[in-house]
Design a protein around this motif. Structure first.
Motif, PDB file in Angstrom:
ATOM      1  N   GLY A  34       0.805  -1.218   0.000  1.00  0.00           N
ATOM      2  CA  GLY A  34       0.000   0.000   0.000  1.00  0.00           C
ATOM      3  C   GLY A  34       0.831   1.258   0.000  1.00  0.00           C
ATOM      4  N   GLN A  35       0.206   2.334   0.422  1.00  0.00           N
ATOM      5  CA  GLN A  35       0.836   3.649   0.436  1.00  0.00           C
ATOM      6  C   GLN A  35       1.447   3.928   1.803  1.00  0.00           C
ATOM      7  N   PRO A  36       2.611   4.570   1.862  1.00  0.00           N
ATOM      8  CA  PRO A  36       3.156   4.980   3.170  1.00  0.00           C
ATOM      9  C   PRO A  36       2.297   6.069   3.783  1.00  0.00           C
ATOM     10  N   THR A  37       2.035   5.965   5.079  1.00  0.00           N
ATOM     11  CA  THR A  37       1.237   6.984   5.761  1.00  0.00           C
ATOM     12  C   THR A  37       2.115   8.090   6.346  1.00  0.00           C
ATOM     13  N   ASP A  38       3.416   8.032   6.061  1.00  0.00           N
ATOM     14  CA  ASP A  38       4.334   9.107   6.475  1.00  0.00           C
ATOM     15  C   ASP A  38       5.142   9.589   5.263  1.00  0.00           C
ATOM     16  N   PRO A  39       4.468  10.030   4.200  1.00  0.00           N
ATOM     17  CA  PRO A  39       5.169  10.347   2.950  1.00  0.00           C
ATOM     18  C   PRO A  39       6.195  11.472   3.065  1.00  0.00           C
ATOM     19  N   VAL A  40       6.023  12.345   4.034  1.00  0.00           N
ATOM     20  CA  VAL A  40       6.941  13.482   4.161  1.00  0.00           C
ATOM     21  C   VAL A  40       8.210  13.103   4.902  1.00  0.00           C
ATOM     22  N   THR A  41       8.097  12.209   5.883  1.00  0.00           N
ATOM     23  CA  THR A  41       9.230  11.954   6.777  1.00  0.00           C
ATOM     24  C   THR A  41      10.037  10.690   6.461  1.00  0.00           C
ATOM     25  N   TRP A  42       9.443   9.708   5.754  1.00  0.00           N
ATOM     26  CA  TRP A  42      10.188   8.461   5.568  1.00  0.00           C
ATOM     27  C   TRP A  42      11.467   8.617   4.756  1.00  0.00           C
ATOM     28  N   PRO A  43      11.528   9.517   3.758  1.00  0.00           N
ATOM     29  CA  PRO A  43      12.780   9.605   2.987  1.00  0.00           C
ATOM     30  C   PRO A  43      14.014   9.921   3.825  1.00  0.00           C
ATOM     31  N   ALA A  44      13.858  10.727   4.887  1.00  0.00           N
ATOM     32  CA  ALA A  44      15.015  11.058   5.731  1.00  0.00           C
ATOM     33  C   ALA A  44      15.516   9.824   6.460  1.00  0.00           C
ATOM     34  N   ALA A  45      14.600   9.015   6.991  1.00  0.00           N
ATOM     35  CA  ALA A  45      14.994   7.782   7.674  1.00  0.00           C
ATOM     36  C   ALA A  45      15.623   6.807   6.697  1.00  0.00           C
ATOM     37  N   PHE A  46      15.107   6.756   5.494  1.00  0.00           N
ATOM     38  CA  PHE A  46      15.666   5.871   4.474  1.00  0.00           C
ATOM     39  C   PHE A  46      17.085   6.310   4.099  1.00  0.00           C
ATOM     40  N   ALA A  47      17.312   7.618   4.032  1.00  0.00           N
ATOM     41  CA  ALA A  47      18.640   8.134   3.706  1.00  0.00           C
ATOM     42  C   ALA A  47      19.675   7.719   4.753  1.00  0.00           C
ATOM     43  N   VAL A  48      19.264   7.684   6.008  1.00  0.00           N
ATOM     44  CA  VAL A  48      20.172   7.248   7.074  1.00  0.00           C
ATOM     45  C   VAL A  48      20.474   5.751   6.931  1.00  0.00           C
ATOM     46  N   LEU A  49      19.460   4.960   6.622  1.00  0.00           N
ATOM     47  CA  LEU A  49      19.650   3.512   6.459  1.00  0.00           C
ATOM     48  C   LEU A  49      20.581   3.189   5.299  1.00  0.00           C
ATOM     49  N   THR A  50      20.528   3.972   4.235  1.00  0.00           N
ATOM     50  CA  THR A  50      21.309   3.685   3.025  1.00  0.00           C
ATOM     51  C   THR A  50      22.482   4.637   2.850  1.00  0.00           C
ATOM     52  N   ASP A  51      22.886   5.298   3.919  1.00  0.00           N
ATOM     53  CA  ASP A  51      23.998   6.246   3.886  1.00  0.00           C
ATOM     54  C   ASP A  51      25.247   5.574   3.309  1.00  0.00           C
ATOM     55  N   PRO A  52      25.797   6.088   2.210  1.00  0.00           N
ATOM     56  CA  PRO A  52      26.974   5.452   1.582  1.00  0.00           C
ATOM     57  C   PRO A  52      28.188   5.366   2.495  1.00  0.00           C
ATOM     58  N   THR A  53      28.252   6.212   3.525  1.00  0.00           N
ATOM     59  CA  THR A  53      29.403   6.169   4.426  1.00  0.00           C
ATOM     60  C   THR A  53      29.259   5.086   5.503  1.00  0.00           C
ATOM     61  N   TRP A  54      28.086   4.472   5.602  1.00  0.00           N
ATOM     62  CA  TRP A  54      27.862   3.412   6.592  1.00  0.00           C
ATOM     63  C   TRP A  54      28.224   2.074   5.950  1.00  0.00           C
ATOM     64  N   GLN A  55      29.234   1.426   6.484  1.00  0.00           N
ATOM     65  CA  GLN A  55      29.745   0.199   5.878  1.00  0.00           C
ATOM     66  C   GLN A  55      28.695  -0.914   5.826  1.00  0.00           C
ATOM     67  N   ARG A  56      27.765  -0.917   6.782  1.00  0.00           N
ATOM     68  CA  ARG A  56      26.781  -1.994   6.863  1.00  0.00           C
ATOM     69  C   ARG A  56      25.481  -1.681   6.117  1.00  0.00           C
ATOM     70  N   ARG A  57      25.467  -0.622   5.359  1.00  0.00           N
ATOM     71  CA  ARG A  57      24.231  -0.271   4.643  1.00  0.00           C
ATOM     72  C   ARG A  57      23.768  -1.458   3.795  1.00  0.00           C
ATOM     73  N   PRO A  58      22.483  -1.740   3.807  1.00  0.00           N
ATOM     74  CA  PRO A  58      21.999  -2.930   3.110  1.00  0.00           C
ATOM     75  C   PRO A  58      21.752  -2.696   1.625  1.00  0.00           C
ATOM     76  N   HIS A  59      21.806  -3.791   0.886  1.00  0.00           N
ATOM     77  CA  HIS A  59      21.266  -3.803  -0.460  1.00  0.00           C
ATOM     78  C   HIS A  59      19.745  -3.782  -0.298  1.00  0.00           C
ATOM     79  N   MET A  60      19.066  -2.843  -0.912  1.00  0.00           N
ATOM     80  CA  MET A  60      17.626  -2.708  -0.758  1.00  0.00           C
ATOM     81  C   MET A  60      16.898  -3.262  -1.978  1.00  0.00           C
ATOM     82  N   VAL A  61      16.055  -4.253  -1.727  1.00  0.00           N
ATOM     83  CA  VAL A  61      15.202  -4.819  -2.767  1.00  0.00           C
ATOM     84  C   VAL A  61      13.761  -4.525  -2.360  1.00  0.00           C
ATOM     85  N   ALA A  62      13.000  -3.918  -3.251  1.00  0.00           N
ATOM     86  CA  ALA A  62      11.605  -3.592  -2.958  1.00  0.00           C
ATOM     87  C   ALA A  62      10.691  -4.497  -3.774  1.00  0.00           C
ATOM     88  N   PHE A  63       9.641  -4.974  -3.112  1.00  0.00           N
ATOM     89  CA  PHE A  63       8.666  -5.832  -3.793  1.00  0.00           C
ATOM     90  C   PHE A  63       7.266  -5.349  -3.440  1.00  0.00           C
TER      91      PHE A  63
END
Length: 199
Positions: free
Chosen positions: A102-131
């Motif tokens: 479905g649709q995210p109910t936090d469309p304004v704020t989730w991108p910032a949290a996602f940016a932290v999770l996928t931060d290129p400087t974080w060695q453990r950043r995950p490969h993200m697969v969306a389905f």
């Protein structure tokens, strides 16, 4: 996700079968399941694939907040990797298979949290697969799937997408570790995972 739990369990069974069929990856794949709605929670702690049980029907929730899930994953990955490294295991970058219907109910704020999770400087950043299944937000999933994005409405089976994603990452992540967890040692995750999920 209640309408799609059968599809999810079928996909996990297919993935489990593929892992078992290839002896070269059986001891390289650990899997955990995190559910999210209004808040994220551990459904199953990090375990070998053959110990992953059928998933229960998700609990009812009033919304689907992506941001808290990404923040939770960042913390969970740090804890899991540290626990594995305490057992002298070499850990490759993890894969997050992000499933949404479905649709995210936090469309304004989730991108910032996602940016932290996928931060290129974080060695453990995950490969993200969306389905995406059902009425998944194709645009949002396209931003989340940094490695690949799949949609069930395009005729892609979840199990196929999961197998292809994990096998590709394994094939490009270098040689197997010199040491793997014994069955006795995997009990560490049940205890630590249960404690984390109880918070």
């Amino acid at each position: 996700m209640a309408d799609h739990i059968d599809e999810l369990n079928t996909g996990l069974r297919e993935f489990r079968g593929a892992v078992h069929a290839d002896a070269s990856v059986t001891d390289r794949v650990l899997c955990s399941v995190v559910g999210f709605g209004e808040t994220p929670h551990v459904v199953q702690s990090l375990l070998p694939m053959d110990e992953l049980a059928e998933l229960p029907a998700p609990r009812a929730c009033a919304g689907t907040n992506f941001g808290p899930a990404f923040t939770f994953l960042r913390s969970a990955i740090d804890q899991d990797v540290l626990a594995l490294e305490r057992h002298r295991l070499r850990v490759h970058r993890p894969v997050v298979f992000f499933l949404s219907d479905g649709q995210p109910t936090d469309p304004v704020t989730w991108p910032a949290a996602f940016a932290v999770l996928t931060d290129p400087t974080w060695q453990r950043r995950p490969h993200m697969v969306a389905f995406g299944v059902g009425d998944a937000d194709e645009e949002a999933l396209g931003r989340i799937g940094t490695y690949r994005t799949y949609l069930s409405r395009d005729g892609v089976r979840m199990g196929t997408a999961l197998i292809a994603s994990v096998m590709h990452v394994l094939s490009t992540s270098g040689p197997r570790a010199d040491r793997t967890l014994s069955r006795k040692e995997t009990s560490w995750r049940r205890t630590e995972g249960d404690q984390r999920g109880a918070r």
